[in-house]
Each structure stands twice: as structure tokens, then as C-alpha cells.
Design an enzyme around this catalytic site. Structure first.
Site, PDB file in Angstrom:
ATOM      1  N   ASP A  91      21.012  -7.412 -14.624  1.00 25.38           N
ATOM      2  CA  ASP A  91      22.224  -7.356 -13.797  1.00 25.38           C
ATOM      3  C   ASP A  91      21.945  -8.144 -12.516  1.00 25.38           C
ATOM      4  OD1 ASP A  91      24.725  -5.934 -14.429  1.00 25.38           O
ATOM      5  OD2 ASP A  91      23.437  -4.248 -14.913  1.00 25.38           O
TER       6      ASP A  91
ATOM      7  N   SER B 137      30.446  -0.293 -15.752  1.00 28.12           N
ATOM      8  CA  SER B 137      30.990  -1.280 -14.813  1.00 28.12           C
ATOM      9  C   SER B 137      32.153  -0.671 -14.027  1.00 28.12           C
ATOM     10  CB  SER B 137      31.398  -2.543 -15.580  1.00 28.12           C
ATOM     11  OG  SER B 137      31.578  -3.635 -14.717  1.00 28.12           O
TER      12      SER B 137
ATOM     13  N   HIS C 143      24.237  -7.094 -18.005  1.00 28.47           N
ATOM     14  CA  HIS C 143      25.418  -6.278 -17.757  1.00 28.47           C
ATOM     15  C   HIS C 143      26.193  -5.967 -19.039  1.00 28.47           C
ATOM     16  CE1 HIS C 143      28.441  -4.750 -14.901  1.00 28.47           C
ATOM     17  NE2 HIS C 143      29.348  -5.199 -15.747  1.00 28.47           N
TER      18      HIS C 143
END
Length: 314
Positions: free
Chosen positions: A258, A173, A290
Site C-alpha cells: 500500500d 478501503s 491495496h
């Protein structure tokens, strides 16, 4: 503030239309860049976060009990410039090193609960470094980027002293953005060949590589990025000039749960890298979002765990 005009109702209509459009854009951007809303495992986004924190904390605590670790190694003068080194002298001196950088939109999480990837890699003969860094709003994002560069220099020199045969950086991320920004620093081209040859590649997981959409969202409340700053810190928007890119293997991975924007950014960044190197791979990891795309790194049979191990030891 706009003052509505009683003498020009048509103007009022177009202003309201514009404001409505802006609100819709803001709402959509907020949704696209709020990963917890896209998980199919929980109906409540808050439950996604709570479960994530619980899982990665437990896995990190277990890693510290199972794997020899040197905690709290300073790599710079700031409070957050600390790393934990797992494996130490229990592995051969030339064992590969994986450096893991956590996410949290540069304002959440910490190295203390980010050691969940350690155990299976250690069992494969890989040392793991969990990297900490200062968080916003205490520091600016540009400062965090510099901290990661300082960490990379420190770790590469450490690896050279160990006699390490290979070193990889992995980020999730926001951590993927921090790893990617290393490609746009002149220091990479200034490294001594004996040090640079240790650096084999990057693994970028569910990263955000264009920060400009974040400027108008809640995420920017702590970051306080201007549009210009966001552009200057967006790997997707920067020119690749370093010849070092051609010498590194890079894996760009994203979860198939995601958000569409995270998937788009990952794909476009991989394509950008491919224009400069033939050693870039892109993959969509099936069945994960995610969060469990990295939660599952504690499992030795998870596909991404196995791929990282193969990349580092192959």
C-alpha cells in the site's frame, strides 16, 4: 485568477513559487491516494484495476454458484440499500456472521462483484453478508454513512432473530472508513444489551481514515466534499466517546505495498483506538498491495482469511 504585474516582478516570482508548490502537493497527494500506482505486480496502473475487476467478478460468480444465497434483501428504502446473505439455512442457526463492505472510494464497485471472500468463510461455518450501498455522486458521503448505520441495525436485529453467537463487520478501503464510522454513532450505545452482545468486532483493511487529503484530488470530483465535511467524516480526526469501543476487538490491516499514506493512516488509526481499548491489533500483510490484500480473501490459506476465521470462531 491572478494577473501578473509588470511593475512588481518580485511578487510574480513568489506567486509562481507558491503555485509550483501547490502543484507539487496536488501531484503527491494524487499519487499517494491512487493505490493502483503502488502495486508491484503490474507496470500499468490500469492493468491493476482491470485485473482486480476480473478476479473479484469471477470469484463472486463462483461464490453464488457454490454457496446458498438469498440475493437482493432490502435493508432500507433507497435503491442501493440491498444485501446478499450467503449461507442461509444450510448452516446452524447460531453460526457467526461476517458482514463485508466493499471499497471503491464510495463511487465505484458494488456488492455484485464483492462476494470473493465468501467461499472459505462459508466452509468454516460462517454466514457472510455482502452489503451494498448507494454511490456518489448520486448521494453524498454523509448519506452513505447513514445507510451503513441503518444496515448495521438491520443486520444486528436479523442476527438476534437467527440466534447468532457472534457478528463481525469487515470493510476494505472506503468500506473500512464506513465500518470505522460506526464507532462514532450514538446508536451503538443505544442498542439493547441483548443485541449489542452479538457484535464482537471489526476488521479494517487498507482503509482511509482521514479524508481531508482527498479534498484537493480527483477523488473529490464525485464526492464534492468541503474541508469541513471531510473532517466530520474522518474517523482519525473524530473524538472517541463511546464506551462500546472497549468491548470490541478491532483488527487494522494494511498491505506492505500500500502507499506510505495508506500505511500511515492505518497505523495512526490503530494507535488512536489503542488509547481506548486493549483489544486492538495492527498488522502489515507481507507481499500484498491495496488490491490483492482482498483478492486473496478467496483463498483459504491466505493469512488474512485464516485470521478472520479464527477471530470469528475462536
Amino acid at each position: 485568477m491572478y494577473v501578473f504585474s509588470s511593475c512588481c516582478p518580485h511578487l510574480n516570482y513568489y506567486v509562481l513559487l507558491w503555485l509550483s508548490f501547490q502543484f507539487c502537493v496536488f501531484k503527491e497527494l494524487t499519487l499517494q491516494y491512487s493505490p493502483s500506482f503502488w502495486s508491484q505486480r503490474f507496470q500499468d496502473p490500469a492493468a491493476v484495476i482491470a485485473n482486480h475487476i476480473q478476479l473479484i467478478t469471477a470469484a463472486s460468480d463462483a461464490a453464488r454458484k457454490e454457496v446458498p444465497v438469498e440475493c437482493g434483501v432490502k435493508y432500507g428504502p433507497k435503491e442501493g440499500q440491498i444485501l446478499d446473505l450467503f449461507g442461509g439455512k444450510s448452516l446452524p442457526h447460531d453460526a457467526p456472521i461476517l458482514v463485508y463492505i466493499h471499497g471503491g472510494y464510495w463511487q465505484e464497485l458494488s456488492r455484485d462483484i464483492s462476494a470473493y471472500c465468501v467461499v472459505p468463510q462459508y466452509q468454516s461455518g460462517i454466514r457472510v453478508i455482502i452489503l451494498g450501498y448507494d454511490l456518489a455522486p448520486r448521494v453524498k458521503l454523509s448519506e452513505i454513512v447513514e445507510e451503513i448505520k441503518e444496515a448495521a441495525e438491520y443486520i444486528l436485529n436479523m442476527a438476534a432473530k437467527f440466534g447468532t453467537r457472534s457478528l463481525w463487520f469487515c470493510g476494505h478501503s472506503a468500506g473500512a472508513q464506513l465500518v470505522a464510522m460506526l464507532l462514532f454513532s450514538k446508536w451503538l450505545d443505544q442498542l439493547d444489551d441483548s443485541v449489542f452482545r452479538l457484535l464482537k468486532g471489526f476488521v479494517l483493511i487498507s482503509g482511509v481514515y482521514d479524508l481531508t487529503p482527498l479534498v484537493s484530488t480527483y477523488i473529490n470530483n464525485s464526492l464534492k466534499l468541503s474541508s469541513q465535511e471531510a473532517r466530520s467524516l474522518s474517523p482519525l480526526l473524530l473524538d472517541i466517546t463511546s464506551p462500546a469501543v472497549t468491548k470490541l476487538r478491532i483488527l487494522v490491516a494494511v498491505g506492505d505495498h500500500d502507499s506510505p499514506e495508506f500505511q500511515r493512516q492505518s497505523y495512526e488509526f490503530a494507535e488512536k483506538l489503542r488509547q481506548h481499548s486493549q483489544q486492538v491489533e495492527y498488522m502489515t500483510v507481507a507481499g500484498v498491495d491495496h488490491f490483492d490484500i482482498v483478492e486473496n480473501l478467496q483463498q483459504k490459506d491466505f493469512i488474512l482469511t485464516k485470521i478472520i476465521g479464527v477471530l470469528m470462531t475462536g
